[in-house]
Write a protein that holds these residues in place. Structure first.
Motif, PDB file in Angstrom:
ATOM      1  N   TYR A   1       0.447   3.376  -3.427  1.00  0.00           N
ATOM      2  CA  TYR A   1      -0.290   4.638  -3.353  1.00  0.00           C
ATOM      3  C   TYR A   1       0.600   5.809  -2.958  1.00  0.00           C
ATOM      4  O   TYR A   1       0.230   6.957  -3.150  1.00  0.00           O
ATOM      5  CB  TYR A   1      -1.477   4.511  -2.401  1.00  0.00           C
ATOM      6  N   GLY A   2       1.784   5.525  -2.424  1.00  0.00           N
ATOM      7  CA  GLY A   2       2.714   6.596  -2.098  1.00  0.00           C
ATOM      8  C   GLY A   2       3.429   7.107  -3.330  1.00  0.00           C
ATOM      9  O   GLY A   2       3.451   8.302  -3.616  1.00  0.00           O
TER      10      GLY A   2
ATOM     11  N   TRP B   1       6.488   2.773  -8.656  1.00  0.00           N
ATOM     12  CA  TRP B   1       5.531   2.331  -7.649  1.00  0.00           C
ATOM     13  C   TRP B   1       5.200   0.855  -7.827  1.00  0.00           C
ATOM     14  O   TRP B   1       5.062   0.120  -6.850  1.00  0.00           O
ATOM     15  CB  TRP B   1       4.256   3.181  -7.679  1.00  0.00           C
TER      16      TRP B   1
ATOM     17  N   SER C   1       0.735   7.989  -6.714  1.00  0.00           N
ATOM     18  CA  SER C   1      -0.378   8.919  -6.587  1.00  0.00           C
ATOM     19  C   SER C   1      -0.217  10.190  -7.419  1.00  0.00           C
ATOM     20  O   SER C   1      -1.084  11.046  -7.397  1.00  0.00           O
ATOM     21  CB  SER C   1      -0.555   9.299  -5.112  1.00  0.00           C
TER      22      SER C   1
ATOM     23  N   TYR D   1       6.023   9.924 -13.393  1.00  0.00           N
ATOM     24  CA  TYR D   1       6.506   8.637 -12.884  1.00  0.00           C
ATOM     25  C   TYR D   1       7.983   8.441 -13.211  1.00  0.00           C
ATOM     26  O   TYR D   1       8.466   8.851 -14.268  1.00  0.00           O
ATOM     27  CB  TYR D   1       5.739   7.474 -13.504  1.00  0.00           C
TER      28      TYR D   1
ATOM     29  N   TYR E   1       0.830  -1.204   0.000  1.00  0.00           N
ATOM     30  CA  TYR E   1       0.000   0.000   0.000  1.00  0.00           C
ATOM     31  C   TYR E   1       0.869   1.261   0.000  1.00  0.00           C
ATOM     32  O   TYR E   1       0.591   2.215  -0.730  1.00  0.00           O
ATOM     33  CB  TYR E   1      -0.936   0.001   1.214  1.00  0.00           C
TER      34      TYR E   1
END
Length: 94
Positions: free
Chosen positions: A38-39, A57, A42, A48, A34
């Motif tokens: 999501y860190g 991610w 996001s 990216y 998680y």
């Protein structure tokens, strides 16, 4: 005749401890996944960064997370889990 289960049996204490270790490993895995998914994931797609052609991610949450969990589970099984017989000792009446 029906056998009764002795809650003071050492096997149950071992099983409960090993189950707790398993739950802790699952929680660590979820937090790792998680946090990275999501860190790092996001932001905007254009922002990216990539590792081996994969978004960072995804790489850290799924690929590196898998490797970390394999190592942690191997350590847990090797050092904390015990081989426990399933049957009662012979000659023991319950």
């Amino acid at each position: 005749m029906k056998k009764t289960v002795d809650p003071a049996d050492k096997r149950f204490k071992i099983a409960h401890r090993e189950a707790l270790i398993g739950v802790i490993l699952v929680i660590i895995n979820f937090i790792w996944w998680y946090g990275f998914a999501y860190g790092l994931g996001s932001g905007k797609v254009e922002d990216y960064t990539y590792v081996f052609g994969l978004p960072a991610w995804f790489f850290y949450s799924c690929i590196a997370g898998f490797v970390v969990m394999v190592v942690l589970v191997t350590i847990a099984v090797t050092f904390f889990f015990k081989d426990v017989p399933f049957e009662d000792k012979e000659g023991e009446s319950k």
